[in-house]
Motif scaffolding. Structure first.
Motif, mmCIF file in Angstrom:
data_model
loop_
_atom_site.group_PDB
_atom_site.id
_atom_site.type_symbol
_atom_site.label_atom_id
_atom_site.label_comp_id
_atom_site.label_asym_id
_atom_site.label_seq_id
_atom_site.Cartn_x
_atom_site.Cartn_y
_atom_site.Cartn_z
ATOM 1 N N ASN A 11 7.513 3.235 -7.732
ATOM 2 C CA ASN A 11 6.114 3.425 -7.358
ATOM 3 C C ASN A 11 5.232 2.306 -7.886
ATOM 4 O O ASN A 11 4.148 2.068 -7.352
ATOM 5 N N LYS A 55 -5.326 0.681 -4.760
ATOM 6 C CA LYS A 55 -4.846 2.017 -4.439
ATOM 7 C C LYS A 55 -3.518 1.912 -3.707
ATOM 8 O O LYS A 55 -3.275 0.957 -2.978
ATOM 9 N N GLY A 56 -2.674 2.921 -3.900
ATOM 10 C CA GLY A 56 -1.395 2.970 -3.221
ATOM 11 C C GLY A 56 -0.956 4.406 -3.031
ATOM 12 O O GLY A 56 -1.432 5.306 -3.718
ATOM 13 N N THR A 57 -0.054 4.621 -2.100
ATOM 14 C CA THR A 57 0.435 5.957 -1.788
ATOM 15 C C THR A 57 1.953 5.943 -1.781
ATOM 16 O O THR A 57 2.567 5.013 -1.271
ATOM 17 N N SER A 58 2.530 6.996 -2.335
ATOM 18 C CA SER A 58 3.975 7.149 -2.362
ATOM 19 C C SER A 58 4.350 8.388 -1.562
ATOM 20 O O SER A 58 3.757 9.452 -1.739
ATOM 21 N N TYR A 59 5.314 8.242 -0.664
ATOM 22 C CA TYR A 59 5.802 9.357 0.148
ATOM 23 C C TYR A 59 7.247 9.648 -0.231
ATOM 24 O O TYR A 59 8.016 8.736 -0.524
ATOM 25 N N GLU A 63 0.801 -1.218 0.000
ATOM 26 C CA GLU A 63 0.000 0.000 0.000
ATOM 27 C C GLU A 63 0.836 1.271 0.000
ATOM 28 O O GLU A 63 0.363 2.319 -0.422
ATOM 29 N N TYR A 64 2.068 1.213 0.500
ATOM 30 C CA TYR A 64 2.869 2.423 0.665
ATOM 31 C C TYR A 64 4.295 2.202 0.176
ATOM 32 O O TYR A 64 4.886 1.154 0.419
ATOM 33 N N THR A 86 3.457 -0.569 -5.751
ATOM 34 C CA THR A 86 2.184 -0.384 -5.068
ATOM 35 C C THR A 86 1.084 -0.173 -6.106
ATOM 36 O O THR A 86 1.358 0.044 -7.276
#
Length: 80
Positions: free
Chosen positions: A45, A54-58, A27-28, A48
């Motif tokens: 990226n 759905k996925g989130t990149s920080y 997920e991340y 994910t």
């Protein structure tokens, strides 16, 4: 192996894992250093949000760090 079977939920890796890994339900992604080009960034990226999930990149960036391939200015939050 422990990450894949779910007994560990955190995987720390280098760019070697940006291609070829197919681990469902990631997920991340947390980047502590930007790659040198857009293709590497996209592959990182791509670990994910597989198969329409759905996925989130920080991004963890220093004030002087930027790359022209970032299409949007990232939302910033200062860390202590």
């Amino acid at each position: 192996l422990k990450f894949r079977n779910g007994s560990h939920s955190l995987l720390v890796t280098t760019d070697l894992a940006s291609r070829g890994l197919d681990i469902p339900e990631i997920e991340y992604i947390i980047h502590y250093q930007l790659p040198h080009n857009e293709e590497a960034f996209l592959h990182r990226n791509g670990r994910t949000a597989r198969m329409h999930a759905k996925g989130t990149s920080y991004l963890i960036l220093t004030p002087d760090e930027s790359q022209s391939f970032l299409k949007q200015t990232p939302e910033m939050e200062e860390l202590p």
